[in-house]
Design a protein around this motif. Structure first.
Motif, PDB file in Angstrom:
ATOM      1  N   LYS A  21      35.523  45.520  52.755  1.00 26.91           N
ATOM      2  CA  LYS A  21      35.789  44.840  51.482  1.00 26.91           C
ATOM      3  C   LYS A  21      36.539  45.754  50.528  1.00 26.91           C
ATOM      4  O   LYS A  21      37.466  45.342  49.837  1.00 26.91           O
ATOM      5  N   SER A  25      40.761  45.365  49.445  1.00 29.95           N
ATOM      6  CA  SER A  25      41.248  45.201  48.070  1.00 29.95           C
ATOM      7  C   SER A  25      42.111  46.388  47.667  1.00 29.95           C
ATOM      8  O   SER A  25      43.104  46.229  46.963  1.00 29.95           O
ATOM      9  N   ASP A  36      31.410  36.869  58.291  1.00 33.43           N
ATOM     10  CA  ASP A  36      31.418  36.144  57.017  1.00 33.43           C
ATOM     11  C   ASP A  36      31.945  34.723  57.204  1.00 33.43           C
ATOM     12  O   ASP A  36      31.405  33.764  56.636  1.00 33.43           O
ATOM     13  N   GLU A  40      29.819  31.327  56.589  1.00 34.51           N
ATOM     14  CA  GLU A  40      30.302  30.312  55.663  1.00 34.51           C
ATOM     15  C   GLU A  40      30.207  28.929  56.319  1.00 34.51           C
ATOM     16  O   GLU A  40      29.782  27.953  55.704  1.00 34.51           O
ATOM     17  N   CYS A 133      25.320  39.124  48.964  1.00 35.20           N
ATOM     18  CA  CYS A 133      25.554  38.107  47.947  1.00 35.20           C
ATOM     19  C   CYS A 133      26.078  36.861  48.648  1.00 35.20           C
ATOM     20  O   CYS A 133      27.088  36.934  49.347  1.00 35.20           O
ATOM     21  N   LYS A 135      27.565  34.461  47.465  1.00 37.03           N
ATOM     22  CA  LYS A 135      28.807  33.969  46.869  1.00 37.03           C
ATOM     23  C   LYS A 135      30.010  34.843  47.257  1.00 37.03           C
ATOM     24  O   LYS A 135      30.939  34.362  47.894  1.00 37.03           O
ATOM     25  N   CYS A 136      29.976  36.139  46.905  1.00 39.55           N
ATOM     26  CA  CYS A 136      31.155  36.987  47.158  1.00 39.55           C
ATOM     27  C   CYS A 136      31.027  37.809  48.432  1.00 39.55           C
ATOM     28  O   CYS A 136      31.952  38.524  48.799  1.00 39.55           O
ATOM     29  N   LYS A 137      29.860  37.740  49.109  1.00 39.70           N
ATOM     30  CA  LYS A 137      29.598  38.430  50.390  1.00 39.70           C
ATOM     31  C   LYS A 137      29.442  39.945  50.245  1.00 39.70           C
ATOM     32  O   LYS A 137      29.391  40.657  51.240  1.00 39.70           O
ATOM     33  N   ARG A 138      29.399  40.439  49.006  1.00 39.60           N
ATOM     34  CA  ARG A 138      29.209  41.881  48.831  1.00 39.60           C
ATOM     35  C   ARG A 138      27.892  42.312  49.466  1.00 39.60           C
ATOM     36  O   ARG A 138      26.905  41.581  49.446  1.00 39.60           O
ATOM     37  N   CYS A 153      23.396  39.915  42.384  1.00 39.63           N
ATOM     38  CA  CYS A 153      24.702  40.529  42.637  1.00 39.63           C
ATOM     39  C   CYS A 153      25.272  41.055  41.327  1.00 39.63           C
ATOM     40  O   CYS A 153      25.291  40.330  40.332  1.00 39.63           O
ATOM     41  N   ASP A 155      28.259  41.496  40.488  1.00 41.72           N
ATOM     42  CA  ASP A 155      29.449  40.751  40.072  1.00 41.72           C
ATOM     43  C   ASP A 155      29.155  39.293  39.732  1.00 41.72           C
ATOM     44  O   ASP A 155      29.631  38.776  38.738  1.00 41.72           O
ATOM     45  N   CYS A 156      28.391  38.615  40.592  1.00 37.10           N
ATOM     46  CA  CYS A 156      28.214  37.154  40.449  1.00 37.10           C
ATOM     47  C   CYS A 156      26.918  36.763  39.745  1.00 37.10           C
ATOM     48  O   CYS A 156      26.756  35.604  39.376  1.00 37.10           O
TER      49      CYS A 156
END
Ligand code: ADP
Ligand code: ADP
Ligand code: ZN
Length: 215
Positions: A21, A25, A36, A40, A133, A135-138, A153, A155-156
């Motif tokens: 990840k 980025s 992932d 999903e 997480c 949502k963002c998979k962190r 999380c 972030d989320c």
């Protein structure tokens, strides 16, 4: 510009997702994490997800033809971008052949394989305390990389979850599958000279620095 193709490989819990990840980025690469993507589909209860779940819950590999469709669609959508970073694929020699064939269609080749090496003993402690997480998979670890607030999380701000397959019995099975099917692929890459072996039993930042130095 030609797409660059990187692969992250290593046992379950080696830190592939954590590093992937970041790397994606940092380098602006398209991240293709089959785990992932499959989770999903499981969450959305798609036909693919429902079939995949029965294999994932047992710690077995999902049949390659199911993974293949998912990957192909993803490559096609993103061709022309900076590069691809694969996390969790290819998983065995057959999947490597499949990837080579797909890349050939686009006149591409694997640039580098980054192998994160971690001993089996270390893996259990990592996976039994892993949280993700939804949502963002962190990826978090309740001791080594905890979230700032309770189990949310950073972030989320949504509640972190434990993966269904991070149970002792399933972890054992995943390790068995890794040694039987994925390790031969690591040996194969070693012969090709494209692989860089990285000691994954160090702090995430140190592992990251070595990966960057080798990209
Ligand atoms: P993988 O994708 O290879 O299964 P993850 O990136 O999900 O591995 O990491 C597995 C667990 O170990 C997570 O809980 C993660 O926070 C933790 N972890 C990742 N890298 C390190 C590291 N270098 N040292 C300690 N714990 C780590
Ligand atoms: P880890 O990095 O902890 O091993 P992943 O998220 O990569 O976990 O994979 C979780 C599960 O998803 C695997 O045990 C397997 O059932 C399935 N899976 C992921 N990637 C693949 C793949 N390339 N081929 C087949 N099954 C896969
Ligand atoms: Zn998140």
């Amino acid at each position: 510009m030609k797409n660059r193709i990187f692969i992250l490989i290593g046992p379950p819990g080696a830190g592939k997702g954590t590093q992937a990840k970041n790397m994606a980025s940092l380098k602006d690469f398209v991240l293709i994490s089959t785990g992932d993507l499959l989770r999903e589909n499981v969450g959305k209860k798609t036909e693919l997800g429902n079939t995949a779940k029965s294999y994932m819950d047992k710690g077995e590999l999902v049949p390659t033809d199911l993974v293949a469709r998912m990957i192909k669609a993803n490559i096609e959508q993103n061709i022309g971008k900076n590069g691809f970073l694969f996390d969790g694929f290819p998983r065995d020699l057959a999947q490597n052949t499949l990837l080579s064939d797909m890349l050939e269609e686009f006149n591409l080749d694997i640039d580098k394989v980054i192998y994160i090496d971690v001993k089996d003993e270390v893996i259990f402690e990592r996976l039994t305390n892993r949280r993700i997480c939804p949502k963002c998979k962190r990826v978090y670890h309740m001791r080594y990389n905890p979230p700032k607030n309770d189990e949310l999380c950073d972030d989320c701000k949504v509640s972190l979850i434990v993966r269904d397959d991070d149970k002792i019995d399933v972890i054992k099975k995943r390790l068995e599958v890794y040694h039987k099917l994925t390790q031969p692929l690591v040996d194969y890459y070693e012969e090709s000279g494209k692989i860089t072996k990285i000691n994954g039993e160090r702090a995430p930042k140190e592992v990251e620095a070595e990966i960057i130095a080798n990209m």
